[in-house]
Design a protein around this motif. Structure first.
Motif, PDB file in Angstrom:
ATOM      1  N   ASP A  55       0.931  -1.326   0.104  1.00  0.00           N
ATOM      2  CA  ASP A  55      -0.038  -0.162   0.017  1.00  0.00           C
ATOM      3  C   ASP A  55       1.022   1.348   0.020  1.00  0.00           C
ATOM      4  N   GLU A  56       2.194   1.093   0.131  1.00  0.00           N
ATOM      5  CA  GLU A  56       3.025   2.296   0.094  1.00  0.00           C
ATOM      6  C   GLU A  56       2.772   3.176   1.264  1.00  0.00           C
ATOM      7  N   VAL A  57       2.669   2.563   2.377  1.00  0.00           N
ATOM      8  CA  VAL A  57       2.052   3.328   3.667  1.00  0.00           C
ATOM      9  C   VAL A  57       3.238   3.203   4.710  1.00  0.00           C
ATOM     10  N   VAL A  58       3.260   4.227   5.511  1.00  0.00           N
ATOM     11  CA  VAL A  58       4.072   3.712   6.745  1.00  0.00           C
ATOM     12  C   VAL A  58       3.218   4.129   7.963  1.00  0.00           C
ATOM     13  N   LEU A  59       2.825   3.560   9.044  1.00  0.00           N
ATOM     14  CA  LEU A  59       2.001   3.985  10.095  1.00  0.00           C
ATOM     15  C   LEU A  59       3.137   3.803  11.327  1.00  0.00           C
ATOM     16  N   THR A  60       3.040   5.059  12.149  1.00  0.00           N
ATOM     17  CA  THR A  60       4.103   5.199  13.200  1.00  0.00           C
ATOM     18  C   THR A  60       2.929   5.494  14.340  1.00  0.00           C
ATOM     19  N   LEU A  61       2.995   4.700  15.562  1.00  0.00           N
ATOM     20  CA  LEU A  61       2.415   4.964  16.961  1.00  0.00           C
ATOM     21  C   LEU A  61       3.049   5.497  17.804  1.00  0.00           C
ATOM     22  N   PHE A  62       2.512   6.337  18.614  1.00  0.00           N
ATOM     23  CA  PHE A  62       3.353   7.352  19.478  1.00  0.00           C
ATOM     24  C   PHE A  62       2.543   7.535  20.482  1.00  0.00           C
ATOM     25  N   GLU A  63       3.170   7.476  21.715  1.00  0.00           N
ATOM     26  CA  GLU A  63       2.475   7.852  23.004  1.00  0.00           C
ATOM     27  C   GLU A  63       3.217   9.225  23.357  1.00  0.00           C
ATOM     28  N   ALA A  64       2.247  10.008  23.694  1.00  0.00           N
ATOM     29  CA  ALA A  64       2.551  11.544  24.206  1.00  0.00           C
ATOM     30  C   ALA A  64       1.688  12.179  24.816  1.00  0.00           C
TER      31      ALA A  64
END
Length: 109
Positions: A55-64
């Motif tokens: 899908d040419e996608v990068v998903l990045t999960l953050f805690e903030a």
């Protein structure tokens, strides 16, 4: 005492042509930027990144603590993105915490 990480955010980047090395380098830059902010007293953590090559996608999960902290990591890391939103991550531990002790079985439709 360090402030608590209270919110979870998902950053989405449509990245045509990205390869494994590109994603790894971007992750390093984001981690470096998050480390800088944390040293400055703004707690932020990159939980994970998921690259979906098809899908040419990068998903990045953050805690903030807040959305602006994630935006600052993106800015410092030189990482453009297409969308970011607050999310809730459901894990085995969070299901148990909510009283769902039995394993849930999913069936394909």
């Amino acid at each position: 005492m360090e402030p608590a990480l209270q919110e979870t955010f998902l950053m989405e980047r449509y990245w045509p042509g990205a390869g494994r090395a590109d994603v790894a380098t971007a992750e390093e830059h984001l981690c470096r930027a998050a480390g800088e902010l944390s040293r400055d007293g703004i707690p932020i953590r990159i939980v994970s990144s998921t690259w979906v090559p098809a899908d040419e996608v990068v998903l990045t999960l953050f805690e903030a603590g807040e959305e602006d902290d994630v935006l600052e990591v993106s800015r410092r890391g030189g990482y453009p993105f297409d969308r970011m939103q607050r999310v809730e991550v459901v894990t085995e531990a969070s299901r148990r915490w909510r009283g769902y002790d039995e394993h849930v079985r999913y069936q394909a439709r």
